[in-house]
Design a protein around this motif. Structure first.
Motif, PDB file in Angstrom:
ATOM      1  N   ARG A  71      14.330  27.339  41.667  1.00 18.95           N
ATOM      2  CA  ARG A  71      15.483  27.450  42.580  1.00 18.95           C
ATOM      3  C   ARG A  71      16.000  26.066  42.965  1.00 18.95           C
ATOM      4  N   ARG A  74      17.855  24.582  39.924  1.00 19.51           N
ATOM      5  CA  ARG A  74      19.159  25.207  39.716  1.00 19.51           C
ATOM      6  C   ARG A  74      20.154  24.768  40.778  1.00 19.51           C
ATOM      7  N   ALA A  75      19.695  24.619  42.022  1.00 24.16           N
ATOM      8  CA  ALA A  75      20.585  24.165  43.096  1.00 24.16           C
ATOM      9  C   ALA A  75      21.045  22.737  42.837  1.00 24.16           C
ATOM     10  N   LEU A  79      23.968  25.345  39.781  1.00 27.33           N
ATOM     11  CA  LEU A  79      23.950  26.693  39.232  1.00 27.33           C
ATOM     12  C   LEU A  79      23.587  27.696  40.313  1.00 27.33           C
ATOM     13  N   LYS A  80      24.004  28.939  40.101  1.00 24.92           N
ATOM     14  CA  LYS A  80      23.658  29.987  41.055  1.00 24.92           C
ATOM     15  C   LYS A  80      22.205  30.378  40.904  1.00 24.92           C
ATOM     16  N   ASN A  81      21.649  30.825  41.991  1.00 29.38           N
ATOM     17  CA  ASN A  81      20.315  31.405  41.975  1.00 29.38           C
ATOM     18  C   ASN A  81      20.426  32.765  41.289  1.00 29.38           C
ATOM     19  N   ASP A  83      18.818  35.430  41.636  1.00 34.17           N
ATOM     20  CA  ASP A  83      18.702  36.522  42.601  1.00 34.17           C
ATOM     21  C   ASP A  83      20.024  36.736  43.324  1.00 34.17           C
ATOM     22  N   GLN A  84      20.712  35.654  43.663  1.00 34.43           N
ATOM     23  CA  GLN A  84      22.001  35.767  44.325  1.00 34.43           C
ATOM     24  C   GLN A  84      23.050  36.329  43.377  1.00 34.43           C
ATOM     25  N   HIS A  85      22.947  36.000  42.116  1.00 39.13           N
ATOM     26  CA  HIS A  85      23.900  36.482  41.121  1.00 39.13           C
ATOM     27  C   HIS A  85      23.891  38.009  41.078  1.00 39.13           C
ATOM     28  N   ASP A  88      25.511  39.350  44.244  1.00 33.60           N
ATOM     29  CA  ASP A  88      26.961  39.202  44.222  1.00 33.60           C
ATOM     30  C   ASP A  88      27.604  40.292  43.377  1.00 33.60           C
ATOM     31  N   GLU A  89      26.998  40.641  42.242  1.00 33.71           N
ATOM     32  CA  GLU A  89      27.529  41.708  41.397  1.00 33.71           C
ATOM     33  C   GLU A  89      27.480  43.048  42.100  1.00 33.71           C
TER      34      GLU A  89
END
Length: 93
Positions: A71, A74-75, A79-81, A83-85, A88-89
């Protein structure tokens, strides 16, 4: 900069913990005895069973270390996490 110096401490720690979880139960000299007994069970049996639980704990610690490092990486790259991706979907639906 070599690739070896780019490896984060979380990965080294995880590797060592996983190596301990695999190698120590394979060292026959550590458990090849009958005493001490625990509730009537010879040392061999309860020692090996104890390592099942210790290994599970070590693997979960390694998972947390590597996940946190991933994490963070990626931050830092913007880039998105993952889990958050997924969240968001779900919110878009």
């Amino acid at each position: 900069m070599s690739r070896l110096s780019a490896v984060r401490p979380a990965y080294w720690i995880s590797g060592v913990l996983l190596a301990v979880a695999v190698v120590v139960p394979l060292l026959v000299s550590t458990y090849a005895k009958d005493e001490p007994r625990l509730w009537g069970f010879p040392f061999f049996y309860w020692y090996q069973l104890m390592w099942v639980f210790i290994s599970a704990i070590l693997v979960s610690i390694c998972f947390q270390l590597v996940s946190r490092e991933e994490r963070r990486r990626r931050a830092a790259q913007g880039l998105k996490n993952p889990d958050q991706h997924d969240a968001d979907e779900e919110a878009d639906r």
